[in-house]
Design an enzyme around this catalytic site. Structure first.
Site, short mmCIF file in Angstrom:
data_model
loop_
_atom_site.label_atom_id
_atom_site.label_comp_id
_atom_site.label_asym_id
_atom_site.label_seq_id
_atom_site.Cartn_x
_atom_site.Cartn_y
_atom_site.Cartn_z
N THR A 115 1.18 -4.63 4.24
CA THR A 115 0.93 -4.93 5.66
C THR A 115 0.33 -6.31 5.89
OG1 THR A 115 -1.25 -3.89 5.58
CG2 THR A 115 0.62 -2.49 6.20
N ASP A 116 -0.31 -6.90 4.88
CA ASP A 116 -1.02 -8.17 5.12
C ASP A 116 -0.10 -9.26 5.63
OD1 ASP A 116 -3.41 -7.08 4.37
OD2 ASP A 116 -3.55 -8.09 2.43
N SER A 135 1.27 -7.54 -0.63
CA SER A 135 1.90 -8.64 0.09
C SER A 135 1.03 -9.89 0.11
CB SER A 135 2.27 -8.22 1.51
OG SER A 135 1.13 -7.92 2.28
N THR A 157 0.82 -1.21 0.00
CA THR A 157 0.00 0.00 0.00
C THR A 157 0.85 1.26 0.00
OG1 THR A 157 -1.79 -1.16 1.15
CG2 THR A 157 -1.82 1.25 1.24
#
Length: 334
Positions: A85-86, A54, A12
């Site tokens: 971030t995932d 990710s 992101t």
């Protein structure tokens, strides 16, 4: 000036919305150029490994990121990995296991794109670079996010969209970014064992359990020839009876089995007997995963089973060893 190498992978923080949802389109170099004060304070170089969310990263991408980190760390004071971030916590843990560098590795990203209201990417990037260049942070992998520094082994994403996305549970923060620098709560160092860096060729399946789950998924995985299984169990590592039967079949077939807990705090323990109790599972050869969540236990098992030399998998998850669980380091403060 400290030399910091940026390893960019997308996420992101590199995202723009082209009308069909956010996708990573800005390169790592573009992200650095958007924060000119970084180049004024640090000697920045950039490597672009991939450009993906990710959630789309593969184990091949993980090994490519690790290779890049190991290579650039030889000539840098610190490494910052820009990441979605995932799965950032999984990549951080993998790098903590295999990076094997004296330079710190700090992962960061953002929950919002640069076009959103109150974007967080630039602040996270600046903070991560400051951490990577800090004299007190000498080794290990970390996640820096929302002015907080987390050890890779302990960190997990706790909120899908809030800027305070990560926490470290009972381990607690390593440090916090305050107006005059970093405030350390404990000594920054790796909490992980060290494993060989190699291609992740092992086949490890992760299976979750809930009320009434049967063992069909595990039996199917064994029939397909997996090398390892990670089972996200209940409570202290208990599973439904048919799952226990399938796990016993798997261990009898030579498959390495690790049982974790779906609880966000506490540890697995061989307390309960019966058909699916953790004590009974341990007697059949299953390894209890301690405090590691299932997704990180899978990363550890993948790395161990893919290693060219034989790894003592049980010791890797043994809570009595500092190498396996970092318990000795947690209380080692400055």
């Amino acid at each position: 000036m400290s030399s910091i190498h940026i390893v960019a992978t997308g996420g992101t923080i590199a995202g723009t919305d082209g009308g069909r949802g956010v996708s990573p389109s800005r390169s790592g170099r573009e992200l650095i150029e958007r924060v000119p004060q970084l180049s004024d304070r640090f000697d920045i170089t950039v490597t672009q490994v991939t450009q993906r969310p990710s959630s789309e990263l593969s184990t091949t991408d993980l090994t490519a990121i690790a290779k890049s980190v190991r290579r650039v760390a030889e000539a840098a004071d610190g490494v910052v990995v820009l990441h979605g971030t995932d799965t950032m916590a999984e990549t951080a843990y993998y790098l903590d296991l295999v990076a094997g560098s004296s330079a710190p590795v700090v992962l960061t990203g953002s929950q919002r794109t640069a076009a959103d209201t109150s974007p967080d990417g630039s602040a996270n990037l600046v903070g991560a670079v400051e951490v990577a260049a800090h004299d007190e942070v000498e080794t290990g992998a970390y996640v820096f996010f929302n002015d907080r520094l987390h050890a890779a082994r302990a960190v997990r994403k706790r909120h899908a969209s809030n800027l305070a996305a990560y926490d470290s549970g009972h381990y607690g923060l390593v440090a916090e970014r305050v107006p005059d620098g970093l405030w350390f709560y404990r000594r920054p160092r790796s909490l992980s064992a060290t494993l060989p860096a190699t291609e992740l060729t092992a086949r490890v399946r992760l299976v979750t359990t809930s009320t009434g789950t049967d063992g069909s998924g595990l039996r199917h995985a064994v029939d397909r020839g997996v090398d390892g299984l990670v089972v996200e169990g209940l409570g202290m590592g208990n599973v439904p009876p048919d799952v226990a039967a399938a796990l016993e079949t798997a261990t009898d077939a030579g498959v390495r089995v690790v049982v974790t807990s779906r609880c966000i705090a506490g540890t697995t323990a061989p307390v309960y007997g019966g058909r699916g109790g953790a004590a009974a599972l341990a007697e059949t050869g299953a390894i209890l995963g301690g405090t590691l969540p299932a997704h990180k236990a899978r990363i550890a098992l993948l790395a161990a089973l893919s290693a060219p030399e034989q790894i003592d998998v049980a010791a890797l998850f043994d809570p009595r060893t500092a190498e396996g669980h970092g318990l000795a380091e947690v209380g080692d403060e400055r």
